[in-house]
Design a protein around this motif. Structure first.
Motif, PDB file in Angstrom:
ATOM      1  N   UNK A 197       5.862  50.500   8.554  1.00 43.48           N
ATOM      2  CA  UNK A 197       4.826  51.093   7.712  1.00 43.48           C
ATOM      3  C   UNK A 197       4.179  52.331   8.308  1.00 43.48           C
ATOM      4  N   UNK A 198       4.414  52.622   9.600  1.00 40.14           N
ATOM      5  CA  UNK A 198       3.698  53.759  10.173  1.00 40.14           C
ATOM      6  C   UNK A 198       4.531  54.700  11.031  1.00 40.14           C
ATOM      7  N   UNK A 199       5.683  54.244  11.561  1.00 41.48           N
ATOM      8  CA  UNK A 199       6.500  55.179  12.337  1.00 41.48           C
ATOM      9  C   UNK A 199       7.952  54.690  12.369  1.00 41.48           C
ATOM     10  N   UNK A 200       8.853  55.666  12.201  1.00 37.42           N
ATOM     11  CA  UNK A 200      10.283  55.383  12.278  1.00 37.42           C
ATOM     12  C   UNK A 200      10.845  56.069  13.513  1.00 37.42           C
ATOM     13  N   UNK A 201      11.899  55.498  14.092  1.00 34.40           N
ATOM     14  CA  UNK A 201      12.476  56.026  15.322  1.00 34.40           C
ATOM     15  C   UNK A 201      13.896  56.532  15.065  1.00 34.40           C
ATOM     16  N   UNK A 202      14.213  57.667  15.694  1.00 33.74           N
ATOM     17  CA  UNK A 202      15.522  58.296  15.546  1.00 33.74           C
ATOM     18  C   UNK A 202      16.139  58.506  16.928  1.00 33.74           C
ATOM     19  N   UNK A 203      17.466  58.281  17.028  1.00 34.62           N
ATOM     20  CA  UNK A 203      18.163  58.496  18.298  1.00 34.62           C
ATOM     21  C   UNK A 203      19.383  59.366  18.055  1.00 34.62           C
ATOM     22  N   UNK A 204      19.507  60.424  18.844  1.00 32.99           N
ATOM     23  CA  UNK A 204      20.636  61.330  18.662  1.00 32.99           C
ATOM     24  C   UNK A 204      21.811  60.895  19.531  1.00 32.99           C
ATOM     25  N   UNK A 205      22.907  61.670  19.486  1.00 31.68           N
ATOM     26  CA  UNK A 205      24.122  61.297  20.210  1.00 31.68           C
ATOM     27  C   UNK A 205      23.940  61.366  21.718  1.00 31.68           C
ATOM     28  N   UNK A 206      22.924  62.098  22.176  1.00 23.93           N
ATOM     29  CA  UNK A 206      22.637  62.168  23.612  1.00 23.93           C
ATOM     30  C   UNK A 206      21.719  61.047  24.075  1.00 23.93           C
ATOM     31  N   UNK A 207      21.282  60.213  23.145  1.00 25.13           N
ATOM     32  CA  UNK A 207      20.413  59.094  23.493  1.00 25.13           C
ATOM     33  C   UNK A 207      18.941  59.401  23.460  1.00 25.13           C
ATOM     34  N   UNK A 208      18.571  60.616  23.040  1.00 20.26           N
ATOM     35  CA  UNK A 208      17.147  60.969  22.962  1.00 20.26           C
ATOM     36  C   UNK A 208      16.519  60.309  21.742  1.00 20.26           C
TER      37      UNK A 208
END
Length: 301
Positions: A197-208
């Motif tokens: 409800x308040x924050x979504x997390x994203x991870x790129x191919x480098x793991x960031x």
């Protein structure tokens, strides 16, 4: 002492006490306690430490049960294989899962399960609340989670991936976000759960990993309804692949960040099979777990 006695010892350990084990066995706690004491006397080994305030497994008892559990698992597996070949499995399987997973994944598989095992009756309880397996006499629960916690026995049957999606109609009226941070300018269709409800997390191919705050005017507790809202162009939604896969294939929803992993809780989420204990795992439960793992995994390919 027989196999049931040994399974009772494991059940008491897995359930964390005599009262919980007694509920599973539909017996009086005092009778379970007496039987365990008789088993301990026969073994010449104190398995459990009891007091009015505390229940625990002794060091010697834990060593014994740790070696015993895989032996009983192998026995049950061998018996299950023999039963599958020699008899028609039967009985009633009480299972529960969420409304959305039940509707989208389980229900389409039940016809095939019935064709394979016509003697098994299925009682499917769809609920977005986590039912108490022991109290409600549930044989099997299928739950979406990063990793289940607690005393229940769990086994991952499917990997779940989340996607951020929107409809073509919504994107015609609003510029598509080029990066996760752009979601601050879009109404998020959200679950009333921590993270979602308040924050979504994203991870790129480098793991960031990037955490992005989200907000919006609609919060809904049901995933099917959130998918409907996304299809209707009401905003962007964070939904699992098994829920939006067909919509992504037919173009009624668009994956906004196909190159990124997305989650609201953990990147290793999955569908887990949970059951009260390995010591009393009916054949029909094993068959359902294996069937869903095989058929749902095949459909996802």
């Amino acid at each position: 002492m027989n196999l049931d006695d040994l399974k009772t010892l494991l059940l008491v350990r897995d359930q964390g006490g005599f009262a919980a084990a007694a509920r599973t066995l539909d017996l009086n706690p005092a009778s379970v306690s007496r039987r365990v004491a008789e088993i301990e006397a026969g073994l010449g080994l104190r398995i459990f430490q009891r007091s009015t305030r505390r229940f625990s497994v002794t060091e010697a008892g834990e060593a014994f049960l740790t070696r015993l559990a895989p032996l009983l698992d192998e026995f049950d597996a061998a018996l299950g294989s023999a039963e599958t070949l020699s008899t028609d499995p039967g009985g009633t399987l009480r299972m529960t899962t969420s409304v959305s997973f039940g509707h989208e994944v389980v229900m389409p598989l039940l016809g095939g399960f019935h064709a394979a095992y016509p003697g098994i009756r299925v009682e499917l309880i769809l609920s977005d609340s986590n039912l108490d397996l022991v109290r409600d006499r549930i044989d099997l629960a299928l739950r979406l989670a990063p990793a289940p916690a607690g005393a229940l026995i769990s086994s991952r049957i499917l990997t779940a991936r989340y996607r951020v999606v929107a409809s073509p109609a919504y994107l015609q009226q609003n510029p598509a976000p080029a990066r996760p941070e752009d979601l601050a300018h879009h109404p998020a269709l959200r679950f009333p759960l921590p993270g979602f409800r308040d924050r979504w997390m994203f991870r790129d191919t480098a793991g960031r990993v990037t955490e992005v705050p989200v907000d919006g005017w609609l919060i809904c507790s049901n995933a099917l309804s959130l998918r409907r809202a996304a299809l209707d162009g009401l905003g962007v939604a964070l939904l699992t692949d098994w829920l939006v896969g067909q919509s992504l294939r037919d173009g009624t929803l668009i994956d906004l960040f196909p190159q990124l992993e997305v989650t609201a809780t953990g990147f290793e989420s999955g569908i887990w099979a949970l059951y009260p204990t390995k010591a009393y795992l009916p054949q029909r439960v094993r068959l359902m777990i294996d069937f869903i793992r095989r058929e749902a995994g095949r459909a996802a390919v």
